[in-house]
Enzyme design. Structure first.
Site, mmCIF file in Angstrom:
data_model
loop_
_atom_site.group_PDB
_atom_site.id
_atom_site.type_symbol
_atom_site.label_atom_id
_atom_site.label_comp_id
_atom_site.label_asym_id
_atom_site.label_seq_id
_atom_site.Cartn_x
_atom_site.Cartn_y
_atom_site.Cartn_z
ATOM 1 N N ARG A 119 0.799 -1.235 0.000
ATOM 2 C CA ARG A 119 0.000 0.000 0.000
ATOM 3 C C ARG A 119 0.825 1.275 0.000
ATOM 4 O O ARG A 119 1.883 1.325 0.637
ATOM 5 C CB ARG A 119 -0.929 -0.014 1.222
ATOM 6 N N HIS A 144 -0.962 -2.524 -4.466
ATOM 7 C CA HIS A 144 -0.376 -3.338 -5.529
ATOM 8 C C HIS A 144 -0.314 -2.619 -6.880
ATOM 9 O O HIS A 144 -0.671 -3.193 -7.922
ATOM 10 C CB HIS A 144 -1.141 -4.662 -5.644
ATOM 11 N N HIS A 216 2.700 -12.549 -6.040
ATOM 12 C CA HIS A 216 1.520 -12.787 -5.215
ATOM 13 C C HIS A 216 1.043 -14.246 -5.322
ATOM 14 O O HIS A 216 -0.163 -14.520 -5.321
ATOM 15 C CB HIS A 216 0.400 -11.816 -5.583
ATOM 16 N N ASP A 282 -1.976 -10.083 7.939
ATOM 17 C CA ASP A 282 -1.807 -9.336 6.689
ATOM 18 C C ASP A 282 -0.838 -8.201 7.001
ATOM 19 O O ASP A 282 -1.197 -7.030 6.970
ATOM 20 C CB ASP A 282 -3.167 -8.804 6.208
ATOM 21 N N GLU A 348 4.997 -12.567 0.571
ATOM 22 C CA GLU A 348 5.410 -11.587 -0.437
ATOM 23 C C GLU A 348 6.666 -10.869 0.039
ATOM 24 O O GLU A 348 6.603 -10.030 0.932
ATOM 25 C CB GLU A 348 4.276 -10.584 -0.658
HETATM 26 C C1 GLA Z 1 -2.276 -8.405 -0.260
HETATM 27 C C2 GLA Z 1 -2.832 -7.459 0.718
HETATM 28 C C3 GLA Z 1 -4.081 -7.986 1.293
HETATM 29 C C4 GLA Z 1 -5.069 -8.338 0.216
HETATM 30 C C5 GLA Z 1 -4.449 -9.307 -0.719
HETATM 31 C C6 GLA Z 1 -5.387 -9.622 -1.852
HETATM 32 O O1 GLA Z 1 -1.639 -9.461 0.317
HETATM 33 O O2 GLA Z 1 -1.914 -7.130 1.738
HETATM 34 O O3 GLA Z 1 -4.657 -7.038 2.152
HETATM 35 O O4 GLA Z 1 -5.429 -7.194 -0.479
HETATM 36 O O5 GLA Z 1 -3.246 -8.768 -1.222
HETATM 37 O O6 GLA Z 1 -6.663 -9.946 -1.429
#
Ligand code: GLA
Length: 383
Positions: A119, A144, A216, A282, A348
């Site tokens: 982000r 992304h 991803h 996340d 990631e």
């Molecule tokens: C990334 C983001 C998550 C989500 C996924 C896709 O990993 O950090 O919050 O948006 O992609 O769903």
């Protein structure tokens, strides 16, 4: 600043000193380079997108491991790795056809992420005195690379001599998704002889721009035997992480994981503490490393199949996403599979989220004359 990476020296050093392979050792043996024999790449049509043919390339290594990649988004569509009984199984999520990949709800399955993975807060950043406004696609932030990131474009694809690698290139034009500078990106996918999928990224620009590239791919090492990853055991070589606000933008703090739900310094099942983390995992973990050498970032183990995956990277951080938004509604999945909540996870490797707005985070600005480089390996074995 991005510098050239001492990958070869790490590999050579390990070969000479017989590095041990203990799972929590960040300097554990780096995977070996492959030789050119016993490799094969096959091609098959995967439909078309905006009038351009989409091809699926399948790379096979001498021990029969396979990875398939399409030139739409450079996405990994399939990854076959052996289990404890030497049975091959597909350990990544994917779709049966291009329509699956292009559906609006596709949560980036297997795709190459850029120009800026993760982000950028407030969908804007200021660079060299100028403020750039980006298209927002995630709670007022840019996620992304924006609504049409590198996972949603057609890449040029070319087999590399020796057939162990597929080379993808893409020019992201000046102003694309709001970012400055023409960015020329090359991604090379390689299957090594020791069952690693290696991804080498390079990029150059003609204007200063933030760059943060990643993959991803979503993994479930059970290859269909366990519907979620909650029993997978994860180790992250990270004592710290970057706490986030309600819309997953880092607060700027760097917090210790010690003893809490974010602590994966010792392998533990993902489901053990997940209920203590709002929304599920996340987050961005700060890897225990100095500099940009190729070091161990993570490992993942599925006791049902015995599959064990190690992640090595040159990057300073890793986003562990536990598939929180999967809800079993994606269309056109491979074999009609239902990807339920926590059905698969992403590891990631990357720079920190929102670094363009957070001066204390490691730099993500690439300048003309410099070369962005990142290498990540996902190596498969069994225990
Ligand atoms: C990334 C983001 C998550 C989500 C996924 C896709 O990993 O950090 O919050 O948006 O992609 O769903």
């Amino acid at each position: 600043m991005y510098k050239s990476l001492p990958i070869l020296s790490v590999l050579t050093m390990c070969a000479l000193t017989a590095c041990n392979n203990e799972s929590n050792n960040p300097t554990a043996q780096a995977p070996a380079e492959q030789t050119a024999t016993g490799y094969k790449i096959t091609e098959q049509s995967f439909g078309s997108f905006e009038g351009q043919p989409i091809t699926e390339y399948t790379l096979t290594n001498p021990s029969g491991m396979q990875v398939s990649i399409i030139n739409y988004g450079g996405a990994v569509t399939k990854l076959l790795a052996p289990d404890r009984e030497k049975q091959m199984g597909d350990v990544v999520t994917g779709y049966a056809s291009i329509e699956g990949f292009t559906q609006k709800e596709n949560p980036y399955f297997g795709g190459l992420i850029g120009r800026y993975g993760n982000r950028i807060g407030g969908a804007r950043f200021t660079l060299e005195g100028k403020t750039y406004t980006l298209p927002a696609n995630d709670n007022g932030n840019t996620l992304h690379g924006g609504p049409k990131g590198f996972d949603k474009v057609v890449w040029n694809a070319e087999k590399v001599a020796g057939d162990s690698s597929l080379k993808l290139t893409y020019r992201s034009k000046d102003g694309e998704q709001g970012f400055p500078g023409n960015l020329d990106v090359t991604v090379v996918y390689t299957l090594t002889s020791d069952n690693a999928l290696k991804i080498d990224y390079t990029a150059t620009t003609d204007k200063a721009t933030p760059v943060n590239l990643t993959s991803h791919a979503y993994f479930n090492l059970s290859a269909g035997r366990d519907s979620t990853i909650l029993n997978h055991q994860l180790h992250l070589n990270a004592d710290r992480y970057t706490p986030v606000n309600d819309v997953l933008i880092p607060t700027g703090q760097i917090a210790a994981v010690k003893g809490g739900p974010m602590d994966f310094t010792t392998e533990k099942p993902i489901g053990r503490d997940i209920s203590q983390v709002k929304g599920g995992y996340d987050h961005n973990w700060v890897l225990n490393k100095e500099g940009n050498g190729l070091t161990k970032a993570a490992s993942l183990y599925d006791s049902v199949s015995g599959r064990y995956m190690e992640v090595y990277t040159t990057e300073p951080a890793i986003q562990f996403y536990s598939g929180n938004f999967l809800n079993g509604t994606l269309k056109d999945t491979k074999g009609g599979q239902n990807y339920v909540k926590h059905g698969a996870l992403c590891l990631e490797t990357q720079h920190y989220p929102d670094a363009p707005n957070q001066p204390s985070f490691p730099n993500t600005v690439l300048k003309p004359g410099e070369t962005y480089k990142q290498t990540t390996l996902y190596r498969f074995s069994v225990r």
